[in-house]
Design a protein around this motif. Structure first.
Motif, PDB file in Angstrom:
ATOM      1  N   LEU A 163      47.566   8.737  75.032  1.00  0.00           N
ATOM      2  CA  LEU A 163      48.349   9.947  74.809  1.00  0.00           C
ATOM      3  C   LEU A 163      48.382  10.312  73.324  1.00  0.00           C
ATOM      4  CD1 LEU A 163      50.229  12.211  75.726  1.00  0.00           C
ATOM      5  CD2 LEU A 163      52.130  10.584  75.638  1.00  0.00           C
TER       6      LEU A 163
ATOM      7  N   GLY B  76      44.190  17.248  79.920  1.00  0.00           N
ATOM      8  CA  GLY B  76      44.469  16.288  80.998  1.00  0.00           C
ATOM      9  C   GLY B  76      43.308  16.177  81.968  1.00  0.00           C
ATOM     10  N   SER B  77      42.703  17.324  82.301  1.00  0.00           N
ATOM     11  CA  SER B  77      41.563  17.316  83.216  1.00  0.00           C
ATOM     12  C   SER B  77      40.340  16.669  82.572  1.00  0.00           C
ATOM     13  CB  SER B  77      41.232  18.748  83.643  1.00  0.00           C
ATOM     14  OG  SER B  77      42.315  19.319  84.344  1.00  0.00           O
TER      15      SER B  77
ATOM     16  N   ALA C  17      45.935  11.381  84.944  1.00  0.00           N
ATOM     17  CA  ALA C  17      46.371  12.242  83.826  1.00  0.00           C
ATOM     18  C   ALA C  17      46.821  13.621  84.270  1.00  0.00           C
ATOM     19  CB  ALA C  17      45.241  12.365  82.797  1.00  0.00           C
ATOM     20  N   GLN C  18      47.429  13.713  85.460  1.00  0.00           N
ATOM     21  CA  GLN C  18      47.965  15.017  85.875  1.00  0.00           C
ATOM     22  C   GLN C  18      49.193  15.349  85.016  1.00  0.00           C
ATOM     23  OE1 GLN C  18      47.555  16.510  90.035  1.00  0.00           O
ATOM     24  NE2 GLN C  18      47.807  14.363  90.495  1.00  0.00           N
TER      25      GLN C  18
ATOM     26  N   LEU D  67      49.170  15.613  81.854  1.00  0.00           N
ATOM     27  CA  LEU D  67      49.082  15.001  80.520  1.00  0.00           C
ATOM     28  C   LEU D  67      49.061  16.064  79.422  1.00  0.00           C
ATOM     29  CD1 LEU D  67      48.673  12.320  78.924  1.00  0.00           C
ATOM     30  CD2 LEU D  67      46.229  12.784  79.029  1.00  0.00           C
ATOM     31  N   GLU D  68      48.478  17.248  79.721  1.00  0.00           N
ATOM     32  CA  GLU D  68      48.436  18.309  78.712  1.00  0.00           C
ATOM     33  C   GLU D  68      49.846  18.715  78.300  1.00  0.00           C
ATOM     34  OE1 GLU D  68      46.913  18.505  81.640  1.00  0.00           O
ATOM     35  OE2 GLU D  68      48.152  19.849  82.846  1.00  0.00           O
TER      36      GLU D  68
END
Length: 336
Positions: free
Chosen positions: A59, A80-81, A254-255, A257-258
């Motif tokens: 992160l 994230g993607s 990482a859903q 994560l953005e």
């Protein structure tokens, strides 16, 4: 009266208005850690603090790249993607194509950087808002994950497994992983770039006011493409660290994560409209998020959703603080 005015002037010179959110973030982090330590004495043990870095290394790397994007006045929703896609390609590369990690990882970093540069070029050439272009990047990268596989792919490669289990001793302080050291090295490099290079100064100028940056003759196009390339490269590196940390590749990794990366940068003191903030603030923001999660773990009775609730409250607090900062700075400029 004059002494009081002089004192206030000196205080304002010590804590510049634009640095106020960054200092407030550091103060909140210290207060939160001390308050947590009063309830849970083991919270401030050196290994627990090192675990904050170990568990959030990926992160931190993503947030470093996001810092440059936000400081330039943009936003990147695709990170994230890109992290999830990188874990998929890493797992498929070593498990099915039997590629060496030493060959595969540089290719993944190059691919992430090129993906970010392409989005930056589209944003600049076609004057499309970054939100739209990077949202398309989000769906594209996440869709590619499911095109490759809908299942979670475990990583059993001997080299990556050894990296995942590796620990470096810091003597009485405890142990740290290569991933955490990589994240800290990336942060140090990014801080140096933001402070000491023409590219770093151009990023702040672009975020402050694009028209002025153009009139000063700064390379606006190269800077904009560069920050998105940097963000894509950091997302790919974050994906590599996440894939090694979890030893798996999965399209559902990482859903959201953005949003965590954006929250970390804003909590770290960066202004969402760009031009004000510090790359180093990403570390404060990430540690704040990690501290909240650790406190919930120590408590043992709270749901993990309290993490989101506290993050939402902090974001509201810092957005309000940023508004106060802008008004204060505007009044100071008019008086000058």
């Amino acid at each position: 009266m004059s002494e009081l005015q002089n004192g206030m002037k000196n205080a304002r010179s010590l804590v510049h208005a634009r640095d106020l959110p960054s200092w407030a973030s550091v103060l909140l982090l210290v207060v939160g850690a001390l308050a947590g330590a009063s309830a849970y004495p083991g919270l401030l043990s050196s290994q627990v603090l090192l675990n904050l870095m170990i568990d959030n290394a990926f992160l931190l790397v993503v947030a470093v790249g996001m810092s440059f994007v936000i400081l330039s006045g943009g936003i990147d929703l695709s990170v994230g993607s890109v992290v999830a896609l990188t874990t998929m390609l890493l797992a498929l590369g070593v498990e099915r194509a039997h590629l060496s990690p030493l060959v595969l990882i540089p290719l993944l970093l190059i691919g992430g950087t090129a993906f970010g540069a392409l989005m930056g070029a589209v944003i600049h050439v076609f004057a499309i808002p970054p939100f739209i272009v990077t949202l398309a990047g989000l769906f594209l990268a996440r869709g590619l994950c499911y095109l490759l596989s809908v299942d979670s792919i475990p990583i059993t490669d001997a080299t990556l497994t050894a990296w995942s289990q590796s620990r470096w001793s810091l003597g009485p302080l405890g142990e740290i992983t290569p991933g955490a050291v990589t994240a800290l090295a990336m942060l140090a490099l990014a801080v140096a770039v933001s402070r000491s290079t023409p590219f770093g100064r151009a990023v702040f100028a672009l975020g402050g006011q694009e028209t002025s940056a153009r009139l000063m003759g700064l390379p606006v196009a190269a800077t904009r493409i560069g920050v998105y390339a940097l963000s894509g490269g950091c997302a790919a590196l974050g994906g590599v660290l996440f894939g090694i940390y979890t030893l798996s590749g999965y399209g559902l990794h990482a859903q959201g994560l953005e949003l965590d990366a954006i929250a970390a940068v804003v909590i770290g003191g960066a202004l969402l409209s760009g031009g004000i903030g510090h790359v180093l603030g990403a570390l404060t923001g990430v540690l704040m998020l990690g501290l909240i999660q650790t406190l919930i773990l120590f408590d043992g009775t709270l749901s993990s959703w309290w993490t989101r609730i506290v993050i939402g409250a902090l974001l509201g607090l810092f957005c309000g603080l940023q508004r106060v900062m802008v008004l204060w700075h505007g009044r100071s400029s008019r008086r000058a």
